[in-house]
Structures are given as structure tokens and as C-alpha cells.
Design a protein around this motif. Structure first.
Motif, PDB file in Angstrom:
ATOM      1  N   UNK A   1       6.177  18.961 -14.571  1.00  0.00           N
ATOM      2  CA  UNK A   1       5.901  19.262 -15.980  1.00  0.00           C
ATOM      3  C   UNK A   1       5.185  20.605 -16.103  1.00  0.00           C
ATOM      4  N   UNK A   2       4.207  20.846 -15.242  1.00  0.00           N
ATOM      5  CA  UNK A   2       3.484  22.120 -15.259  1.00  0.00           C
ATOM      6  C   UNK A   2       4.425  23.278 -14.940  1.00  0.00           C
ATOM      7  N   UNK A   3       5.306  23.061 -13.962  1.00  0.00           N
ATOM      8  CA  UNK A   3       6.281  24.091 -13.600  1.00  0.00           C
ATOM      9  C   UNK A   3       7.199  24.391 -14.783  1.00  0.00           C
ATOM     10  N   UNK A   4       7.596  23.358 -15.504  1.00  0.00           N
ATOM     11  CA  UNK A   4       8.463  23.548 -16.680  1.00  0.00           C
ATOM     12  C   UNK A   4       7.734  24.388 -17.731  1.00  0.00           C
ATOM     13  N   UNK A   5       6.438  24.100 -17.938  1.00  0.00           N
ATOM     14  CA  UNK A   5       5.643  24.866 -18.900  1.00  0.00           C
ATOM     15  C   UNK A   5       5.578  26.333 -18.459  1.00  0.00           C
TER      16      UNK A   5
ATOM     17  N   UNK B   1       0.833  -1.212   0.000  1.00  0.00           N
ATOM     18  CA  UNK B   1       0.000   0.000   0.000  1.00  0.00           C
ATOM     19  C   UNK B   1       0.863   1.256   0.000  1.00  0.00           C
ATOM     20  N   UNK B   2       1.919   1.241   0.820  1.00  0.00           N
ATOM     21  CA  UNK B   2       2.821   2.401   0.872  1.00  0.00           C
ATOM     22  C   UNK B   2       3.541   2.601  -0.458  1.00  0.00           C
ATOM     23  N   UNK B   3       3.958   1.507  -1.098  1.00  0.00           N
ATOM     24  CA  UNK B   3       4.606   1.617  -2.410  1.00  0.00           C
ATOM     25  C   UNK B   3       3.653   2.241  -3.421  1.00  0.00           C
ATOM     26  N   UNK B   4       2.384   1.796  -3.394  1.00  0.00           N
ATOM     27  CA  UNK B   4       1.388   2.366  -4.311  1.00  0.00           C
ATOM     28  C   UNK B   4       1.180   3.847  -4.026  1.00  0.00           C
ATOM     29  N   UNK B   5       1.115   4.202  -2.759  1.00  0.00           N
ATOM     30  CA  UNK B   5       0.958   5.605  -2.383  1.00  0.00           C
ATOM     31  C   UNK B   5       2.156   6.425  -2.863  1.00  0.00           C
ATOM     32  N   UNK B   6       3.338   5.880  -2.700  1.00  0.00           N
ATOM     33  CA  UNK B   6       4.549   6.572  -3.155  1.00  0.00           C
ATOM     34  C   UNK B   6       4.514   6.746  -4.674  1.00  0.00           C
ATOM     35  N   UNK B   7       4.078   5.708  -5.397  1.00  0.00           N
ATOM     36  CA  UNK B   7       3.970   5.822  -6.858  1.00  0.00           C
ATOM     37  C   UNK B   7       2.995   6.930  -7.247  1.00  0.00           C
ATOM     38  N   UNK B   8       1.836   6.963  -6.554  1.00  0.00           N
ATOM     39  CA  UNK B   8       0.842   8.006  -6.846  1.00  0.00           C
ATOM     40  C   UNK B   8       1.420   9.389  -6.570  1.00  0.00           C
ATOM     41  N   UNK B   9       2.110   9.521  -5.448  1.00  0.00           N
ATOM     42  CA  UNK B   9       2.702  10.811  -5.108  1.00  0.00           C
ATOM     43  C   UNK B   9       3.788  11.182  -6.119  1.00  0.00           C
ATOM     44  N   UNK B  10       4.538  10.187  -6.589  1.00  0.00           N
ATOM     45  CA  UNK B  10       5.579  10.453  -7.589  1.00  0.00           C
ATOM     46  C   UNK B  10       4.947  10.948  -8.886  1.00  0.00           C
ATOM     47  N   UNK B  11       3.802  10.345  -9.272  1.00  0.00           N
ATOM     48  CA  UNK B  11       3.092  10.806 -10.472  1.00  0.00           C
ATOM     49  C   UNK B  11       2.643  12.256 -10.303  1.00  0.00           C
ATOM     50  N   UNK B  12       2.104  12.577  -9.121  1.00  0.00           N
ATOM     51  CA  UNK B  12       1.667  13.948  -8.857  1.00  0.00           C
ATOM     52  C   UNK B  12       2.860  14.904  -8.938  1.00  0.00           C
ATOM     53  N   UNK B  13       3.969  14.512  -8.335  1.00  0.00           N
ATOM     54  CA  UNK B  13       5.178  15.348  -8.359  1.00  0.00           C
ATOM     55  C   UNK B  13       5.654  15.541  -9.797  1.00  0.00           C
TER      56      UNK B  13
END
Length: 181
Positions: A118-122, A101-113
Motif C-alpha cells: 500500500x505504501x509503495x502504491x502511494x 504458530x507458523x500460520x500466525x507468523x505468516x499472517x503477520x508477515x502477509x499484513x506487513x507485506x
């Protein structure tokens, strides 16, 4: 040392239990027949932990109960140990599920980051483009001001020249009119 497990040899265990080394050997062989594993050194010598010594103490208590045979006491302790192991497996299983569960949460947070990066780069690109456009506009404005200043100076010079000619003309007329009078 903290966390360092102490292991004992057969003679030491026999002394702690108050039995002979041959009795300890008899006990551990009976446990091993039931697939219980004791730790061994690199040289193959048996090494008993405090947990193993507790197990032997429980065996001695059980076998001393009326009608209890050593073999039956060993079987009962093996069953209890399997239940303990089963509980440990359940705890490990639960911990593994939490880790997943923690790994999945970390993956989700990594996607958000990553999405935010990407938005910051734009935004940074747009800011760079806007900054460049502002600088170019300032340069054009500056050039336009220089041209306007030059044109204004030229116009003022022309006006001065025209006024100068007109003044000379007027002076000439005034001189001429004073001469007549």
C-alpha cells in the motif's frame, strides 16, 4: 519402493513367527478384543505390517516368561502401545501448535507485506503525479521560451527598423550637410 509399507497374510506371519496360522489367529483375535485394529484389505482380509509382526514376537517372548499368561501379555502390550500412541498424540499436538504458530507468523508477515505494498502504491502515485507536474512545467517553460524568443525577435526587428530609420535620417543629414559645403 521407499516409504511403501509391506503387509503380510496370516500364513506368512505364521511362517515368520514359527507358529501355526491358527496361533496367529488366536493372537490377533485377543488383540482385537482389546480394541487393537489390524489393517484389512478391500476384500476384508487381514494384512499384518512389520510392526504387527514385532508385536506378535513381543507377545511370544512375554508369554514364555514364568507365570505370564497370554491374555496378561496381550494386556501389557496394549498398555505399552497406548503409551506409544499417547506419545505420538503429544508429538502431533506439538506439531499442530508449531503449525498454528507458523500460520500466525505468516499472517503477520502477509499484513506487513500488504502494508508495504500500500505504501509503495502511494509512493508510485506520488511519483506519477510529480512526473506529470514536471512534464507540464517543462511544457510551460518551453512555451514561455518560444513566446520569449518570438518577443525577442520582434524587439530586435523593431530595433533594427528604428536603427534603419535613424541611419537613413543621418545619411540624409550628412548628404545635406555635404551639399551645403
Amino acid at each position: 519402493m521407499i516409504g511403501m509399507e509391506v503387509f503380510h497374510k496370516v500364513d506368512e506371519v505364521a511362517k515368520v513367527l514359527g507358529v501355526t496360522p491358527s496361533v496367529v489367529k488366536k493372537y490377533y483375535l485377543m488383540f482385537e478384543e482389546q480394541n487393537y485394529k489390524f489393517k484389512r484389505s478391500n476384500q476384508g482380509r487381514l494384512m499384518f505390517s512389520e510392526k504387527d509382526i514385532d508385536l506378535f514376537n513381543k507377545l511370544i517372548e512375554l508369554k514364555n516368561e514364568p507365570g505370564m499368561k497370554v491374555y496378561n501379555a496381550v494386556e501389557q502390550l496394549i498398555k505399552e502401545n497406548k503409551n506409544d500412541v499417547s506419545n505420538v498424540y503429544q508429538l502431533v499436538s506439538n506439531a499442530m501448535a508449531e503449525i498454528t504458530d507458523l500460520k500466525n507468523l505468516i499472517r503477520q508477515q502477509q499484513k506487513i507485506i500488504n502494508n508495504q505494498q500500500e505504501k509503495l502504491k502511494i509512493i508510485e502515485d506520488k511519483y506519477g503525479t510529480l512526473t506529470k507536474m514536471v512534464m507540464e512545467q517543462e511544457k510551460r517553460n518551453s512555451q514561455t521560451l518560444v513566446i520569449s524568443d518570438q518577443e525577442l525577435e520582434s524587439s530586435i526587428k523593431e530595433v533594427k527598423e528604428v536603427i534603419g530609420y535613424q541611419l537613413e535620417e543621418l545619411e540624409g543629414k550628412l548628404k545635406h550637410s555635404f551639399k551645403k559645403s
